[in-house]
Write a protein that holds these residues in place. Structure first.
Motif, PDB file in Angstrom:
ATOM      1  N   LEU A  31      87.779 -13.958  86.947  1.00 48.19           N
ATOM      2  CA  LEU A  31      88.119 -14.929  87.994  1.00 48.19           C
ATOM      3  C   LEU A  31      87.110 -16.068  88.058  1.00 48.19           C
ATOM      4  O   LEU A  31      87.480 -17.231  88.251  1.00 48.19           O
ATOM      5  CB  LEU A  31      88.208 -14.220  89.352  1.00 48.19           C
ATOM      6  N   VAL A  32      85.817 -15.706  87.903  1.00 46.85           N
ATOM      7  CA  VAL A  32      84.780 -16.738  87.919  1.00 46.85           C
ATOM      8  C   VAL A  32      84.937 -17.681  86.728  1.00 46.85           C
ATOM      9  O   VAL A  32      84.872 -18.915  86.856  1.00 46.85           O
ATOM     10  CB  VAL A  32      83.381 -16.105  87.933  1.00 46.85           C
ATOM     11  N   LEU A  33      85.170 -17.093  85.550  1.00 42.66           N
ATOM     12  CA  LEU A  33      85.359 -17.921  84.361  1.00 42.66           C
ATOM     13  C   LEU A  33      86.624 -18.769  84.462  1.00 42.66           C
ATOM     14  O   LEU A  33      86.650 -19.917  83.985  1.00 42.66           O
ATOM     15  CB  LEU A  33      85.430 -17.035  83.111  1.00 42.66           C
ATOM     16  N   LEU A  34      87.658 -18.232  85.096  1.00 42.77           N
ATOM     17  CA  LEU A  34      88.894 -18.990  85.260  1.00 42.77           C
ATOM     18  C   LEU A  34      88.679 -20.240  86.106  1.00 42.77           C
ATOM     19  O   LEU A  34      89.325 -21.263  85.891  1.00 42.77           O
ATOM     20  CB  LEU A  34      89.968 -18.107  85.915  1.00 42.77           C
ATOM     21  N   LEU A 272      93.365 -29.561  87.307  1.00 40.10           N
ATOM     22  CA  LEU A 272      94.542 -28.709  87.461  1.00 40.10           C
ATOM     23  C   LEU A 272      95.320 -28.594  86.160  1.00 40.10           C
ATOM     24  O   LEU A 272      95.833 -27.514  85.817  1.00 40.10           O
ATOM     25  CB  LEU A 272      95.443 -29.268  88.571  1.00 40.10           C
ATOM     26  N   SER A 273      95.413 -29.699  85.407  1.00 44.76           N
ATOM     27  CA  SER A 273      96.157 -29.655  84.142  1.00 44.76           C
ATOM     28  C   SER A 273      95.498 -28.711  83.139  1.00 44.76           C
ATOM     29  O   SER A 273      96.191 -28.013  82.386  1.00 44.76           O
ATOM     30  CB  SER A 273      96.271 -31.069  83.554  1.00 44.76           C
ATOM     31  N   VAL A 274      94.158 -28.666  83.130  1.00 45.16           N
ATOM     32  CA  VAL A 274      93.453 -27.745  82.236  1.00 45.16           C
ATOM     33  C   VAL A 274      93.496 -26.328  82.794  1.00 45.16           C
ATOM     34  O   VAL A 274      93.620 -25.348  82.050  1.00 45.16           O
ATOM     35  CB  VAL A 274      91.994 -28.210  82.034  1.00 45.16           C
ATOM     36  N   PHE A 275      93.431 -26.195  84.126  1.00 41.78           N
ATOM     37  CA  PHE A 275      93.456 -24.874  84.771  1.00 41.78           C
ATOM     38  C   PHE A 275      94.757 -24.121  84.455  1.00 41.78           C
ATOM     39  O   PHE A 275      94.736 -22.900  84.259  1.00 41.78           O
ATOM     40  CB  PHE A 275      93.298 -25.045  86.276  1.00 41.78           C
ATOM     41  N   PHE A 278      94.426 -22.421  81.043  1.00 41.79           N
ATOM     42  CA  PHE A 278      93.505 -21.284  81.042  1.00 41.79           C
ATOM     43  C   PHE A 278      94.007 -20.156  81.937  1.00 41.79           C
ATOM     44  O   PHE A 278      93.725 -18.984  81.664  1.00 41.79           O
ATOM     45  CB  PHE A 278      92.111 -21.751  81.485  1.00 41.79           C
ATOM     46  N   ASN A 279      94.720 -20.483  82.998  1.00 41.53           N
ATOM     47  CA  ASN A 279      95.287 -19.429  83.840  1.00 41.53           C
ATOM     48  C   ASN A 279      96.298 -18.594  83.054  1.00 41.53           C
ATOM     49  O   ASN A 279      96.335 -17.360  83.178  1.00 41.53           O
ATOM     50  CB  ASN A 279      95.953 -20.064  85.062  1.00 41.53           C
ATOM     51  N   TRP A 280      97.110 -19.268  82.251  1.00 42.97           N
ATOM     52  CA  TRP A 280      98.069 -18.533  81.404  1.00 42.97           C
ATOM     53  C   TRP A 280      97.336 -17.648  80.402  1.00 42.97           C
ATOM     54  O   TRP A 280      97.703 -16.486  80.200  1.00 42.97           O
ATOM     55  CB  TRP A 280      98.953 -19.542  80.671  1.00 42.97           C
ATOM     56  N   LEU A 281      96.269 -18.183  79.789  1.00 42.11           N
ATOM     57  CA  LEU A 281      95.514 -17.430  78.799  1.00 42.11           C
ATOM     58  C   LEU A 281      94.804 -16.241  79.428  1.00 42.11           C
ATOM     59  O   LEU A 281      94.872 -15.107  78.908  1.00 42.11           O
ATOM     60  CB  LEU A 281      94.503 -18.358  78.112  1.00 42.11           C
ATOM     61  N   PHE A 282      94.137 -16.437  80.555  1.00 38.81           N
ATOM     62  CA  PHE A 282      93.405 -15.354  81.212  1.00 38.81           C
ATOM     63  C   PHE A 282      94.369 -14.292  81.728  1.00 38.81           C
ATOM     64  O   PHE A 282      94.039 -13.100  81.756  1.00 38.81           O
ATOM     65  CB  PHE A 282      92.550 -15.918  82.349  1.00 38.81           C
ATOM     66  N   THR A 283      95.535 -14.695  82.174  1.00 32.37           N
ATOM     67  CA  THR A 283      96.530 -13.723  82.640  1.00 32.37           C
ATOM     68  C   THR A 283      96.980 -12.823  81.502  1.00 32.37           C
ATOM     69  O   THR A 283      97.124 -11.589  81.679  1.00 32.37           O
ATOM     70  CB  THR A 283      97.738 -14.457  83.248  1.00 32.37           C
TER      71      THR A 283
END
Length: 301
Positions: A31-34, A272-275, A278-283
């Motif tokens: 979560l921190v890295l995200l 937000l566009s980069v998040f 990365f949210n998809w990848l971390f999930t």
């Protein structure tokens, strides 16, 4: 009969672990890295913080009915005059009082003057040939869309010719120049001081090169741009030398430093566009770790 899918409810599974466990540490770090990684990625891309931005505005320019005019021949200055009394006291025998007429027009009736028409007729004597003319016009200028900027402006009309003339016509745009961006808000009046020290009684204060040099040291200045000059001659005996000028006050672009909330607005969109990526990848990574029981957890549905 074929069945149609009308509605679906996801089957949620929950993975729990103790506070002091590798599974909890893995989830906390993810979560921190995200939150942090997208920020540094977006920050590394040029343009994350918008340090400068632009806007367009027509400056409120007004002719102050102050000027210095000088006409010269091959041997030097023939005649000169100014609206500054101390300058005229220093002119001596070269002082000639011209006929000056000027008017400004607001052609679109928006409360801002759009151009200046000015005519200067300098009386001349027989046998005086004019080869050069120098005119300094003084203006007040302000812009108020964001920061309120007040400026004392200057326009230099200058032309020389190897052949003697009777009239010169000058057409150009008076534009504002800035060395550094304007602030987002506030008042900027560092250049709102007289271009010429009208109280001075020394000739050095009114030298053209000295006036221009000191004026160019300011952060905000005005200058003539896209200048067209027409030199006409010769002049009849004892006919006045005429300077006609048509000066426009156009809309132009200004550079300013954005405020905090404007910075955040553009930075948030990029973050937000980069998040999202990365949210998809971390999930995907987190799902793989917990579904394949790589860490010890308790699963409930």
């Amino acid at each position: 009969m074929a069945r149609l899918k009308l509605y679906s409810i996801p089957n949620r599974r929950y993975y729990s672990a103790q506070l002091c466990s590798l599974a909890f540490l893995f989830r906390l770090c993810s979560l921190v890295l995200l939150a942090i990684v997208p920020f540094f990625v977006a920050y590394g891309i040029p343009g994350f913080w918008v340090k400068e931005s632009f806007y367009r505005e027509q400056p409120n320019i007004k002719f102050q009915h102050q000027l210095i005019v000088g006409v010269s021949g091959q041997a030097g200055v023939i005649a000169t005059w100014s609206s500054i009394s101390n300058y005229n006291n220093l002119a001596g025998g070269r002082l000639r009082i011209p006929t000056v007429s000027s008017f400004e027009i607001d052609k679109n009736r928006d409360g801002l003057q759009d151009h200046l028409n000015i005519s200067i007729q300098v009386p001349m004597s027989e046998g005086e040939d004019v080869h050069q003319v120098d005119v300094l016009l003084f203006f007040s200028c302000d812009i108020k869309r964001y920061a309120h900027v007040y400026i004392q402006g200057l326009a230099l009309l200058q032309h020389s010719s190897p052949t003697p003339g009777r009239r010169v016509f000058v057409d150009g745009d008076l534009v504002l120049r800035q060395r550094t961006p304007f602030p987002w808000t506030g008042v900027v009046a560092t250049s709102n001081v007289s271009v010429v020290d009208t109280t001075s009684k020394f000739a050095s204060s009114y030298q053209l090169d000295s006036i221009v040099k000191n004026y160019k040291n300011r952060n905000e200045t005005t200058r003539l741009q896209d200048v067209t000059k027409i030199w006409q001659g010769p002049r009849a005996s004892e006919q006045a030398f005429v300077v006609d000028a048509f000066i426009r006050y156009p809309e132009q672009a200004f550079v300013y430093s954005p405020g905090f909330w404007q910075l955040m607005k553009f930075a948030w969109i990029q973050y937000l566009s980069v998040f999202i990526i990365f949210n998809w990848l971390f999930t995907k990574i987190t799902t793989y770790v917990f579904e394949n029981r790589l860490l010890r957890t308790a699963k409930t549905e």
